[in-house]
Each structure stands twice: as structure tokens, then as C-alpha cells.
Design a protein around this motif. Structure first.
Motif, mmCIF file in Angstrom:
data_model
loop_
_atom_site.group_PDB
_atom_site.id
_atom_site.type_symbol
_atom_site.label_atom_id
_atom_site.label_comp_id
_atom_site.label_asym_id
_atom_site.label_seq_id
_atom_site.Cartn_x
_atom_site.Cartn_y
_atom_site.Cartn_z
ATOM 1 N N ASP A 36 6.737 36.262 11.294
ATOM 2 C CA ASP A 36 7.230 37.421 10.553
ATOM 3 C C ASP A 36 6.971 38.718 11.307
ATOM 4 O OD1 ASP A 36 8.245 35.912 8.500
ATOM 5 O OD2 ASP A 36 6.464 36.129 7.226
ATOM 6 N N ARG A 39 9.471 38.957 14.340
ATOM 7 C CA ARG A 39 10.878 39.209 14.054
ATOM 8 C C ARG A 39 11.098 40.394 13.135
ATOM 9 N NH1 ARG A 39 12.744 36.838 9.134
ATOM 10 N NH2 ARG A 39 11.111 35.589 8.221
ATOM 11 N N LEU A 42 14.066 42.337 14.345
ATOM 12 C CA LEU A 42 15.128 41.547 14.967
ATOM 13 C C LEU A 42 16.000 40.882 13.909
ATOM 14 C CD1 LEU A 42 13.231 39.634 17.791
ATOM 15 C CD2 LEU A 42 14.795 41.535 18.064
ATOM 16 N N GLU A 43 17.255 40.771 14.228
ATOM 17 C CA GLU A 43 18.164 39.987 13.399
ATOM 18 C C GLU A 43 17.857 38.507 13.639
ATOM 19 O OE1 GLU A 43 20.546 40.975 11.211
ATOM 20 O OE2 GLU A 43 19.728 42.988 11.519
ATOM 21 N N PRO A 44 18.067 37.649 12.648
ATOM 22 C CA PRO A 44 17.796 36.215 12.852
ATOM 23 C C PRO A 44 18.554 35.627 14.046
ATOM 24 C CG PRO A 44 18.103 36.660 10.538
ATOM 25 C CD PRO A 44 18.424 37.946 11.268
ATOM 26 N N ASP A 46 19.200 37.110 16.809
ATOM 27 C CA ASP A 46 18.519 37.525 18.039
ATOM 28 C C ASP A 46 17.145 36.882 18.159
ATOM 29 O OD1 ASP A 46 20.646 39.145 18.693
ATOM 30 O OD2 ASP A 46 19.779 40.916 17.722
ATOM 31 N N TYR A 47 16.518 36.616 17.031
ATOM 32 C CA TYR A 47 15.181 36.046 17.003
ATOM 33 C C TYR A 47 15.135 34.682 17.686
ATOM 34 C CZ TYR A 47 10.855 34.289 14.902
ATOM 35 O OH TYR A 47 9.622 33.763 14.703
ATOM 36 N N LYS A 48 16.210 33.910 17.549
ATOM 37 C CA LYS A 48 16.225 32.571 18.153
ATOM 38 C C LYS A 48 16.070 32.642 19.667
ATOM 39 C CE LYS A 48 21.196 32.278 18.581
ATOM 40 N NZ LYS A 48 22.412 31.750 18.053
#
Length: 129
Positions: A36, A39, A42-44, A46-48
Motif C-alpha cells: 500500500d 503504490r 501509482l495507478e494499478p 503502473d504498479y504492476k
């Protein structure tokens, strides 16, 4: 019509519940809290890229460090030779990018209100050789 083998007397239909050990629950809590934090901005989608990059770095660092230890025992001079790793189909990982180096340089205190929201120091620009 019922399918499968007939039940014997005393059999239950629900599996036994094995509660997770407290240490595992604490680890899961810590991992989710760290994710948490990471990120936060960050957008999900981009987080990947961040997470998959860290997972890949950890994977190649494990193989690199295992080979590095072997080379240190056999021939310490060869331990920093890039060709020794490439010949074994192992990624060469520079000293500053090795998992052990990153692990040793993680700040252990939460950032102050005046500091950046990132949990690590900013990257220094690369100097030309």
C-alpha cells in the motif's frame, strides 16, 4: 442423482480448518502495508511494472549470488568477471543493483513529513565513465 463414492459414516462434507500461524499473518499484514505504501501514488496498471520488476530482480539476484559465492570459493578474481556468469546463462547484476546491496541500504525508519513520499532515497544520476 448423487455422484462420486458413497460417504462412510462419520465423514464430514467440510474440510478441516487449519488456522494460519500468527507469524504468517503478521508477515501478510506487513507485506500488504508495504504494498500500500509503495503504490500510494501509482495507478494499478503502473504498479504492476514496479512489482514485476522487483520480483524479476529478486529472481536473477538469487541465481547471481549463488554463482557468485561458488566463484568466490573457487577463484575470487573470477567472481567479478561478467563472462563467468554469461557462460552459465546467469544474468550479470552490478554491485549497486544486487538484492543484498538493496536490502542493506533500505531505510528502516518511516520518512519524515518534510521528506519525499518514496520509501527509498532518490536515484543519483549516472556519471559517464
Amino acid at each position: 442423482m448423487a455422484r462420486g463414492r458413497p460417504r462412510k459414516s462419520g465423514e464430514t462434507t467440510t474440510p478441516a480448518q487449519n488456522p494460519a500461524p500468527e507469524g504468517q499473518l503478521a508477515l501478510e499484514r506487513d507485506l500488504f502495508a508495504a504494498a500500500d505504501k509503495l503504490r500510494k501514488n501509482l495507478e494499478p496498471s503502473d504498479y504492476k511494472h514496479v512489482v514485476l520488476g522487483l520480483i524479476f530482480l529478486r529472481h536473477i539476484s538469487l541465481a547471481f549470488e549463488a554463482r557468485h559465492e561458488t566463484l568466490l570459493r573457487e577463484d575470487p578474481a573470477a567472481a567479478e568477471d561478467r563472462d563467468e556468469y554469461i557462460g552459465e546463462n546467469i544474468f550479470w547484476v552490478p554491485k549497486q543493483a544486487r538484492w543484498s546491496h538493496l536490502e542493506a541500504n533500505v531505510p528502516h525508519s518511516p520518512p519524515s513529513a518534510s521528506s519525499s513520499t518514496m520509501p527509498w532515497p532518490p536515484l543519483r544520476p549516472r556519471t559517464p565513465r
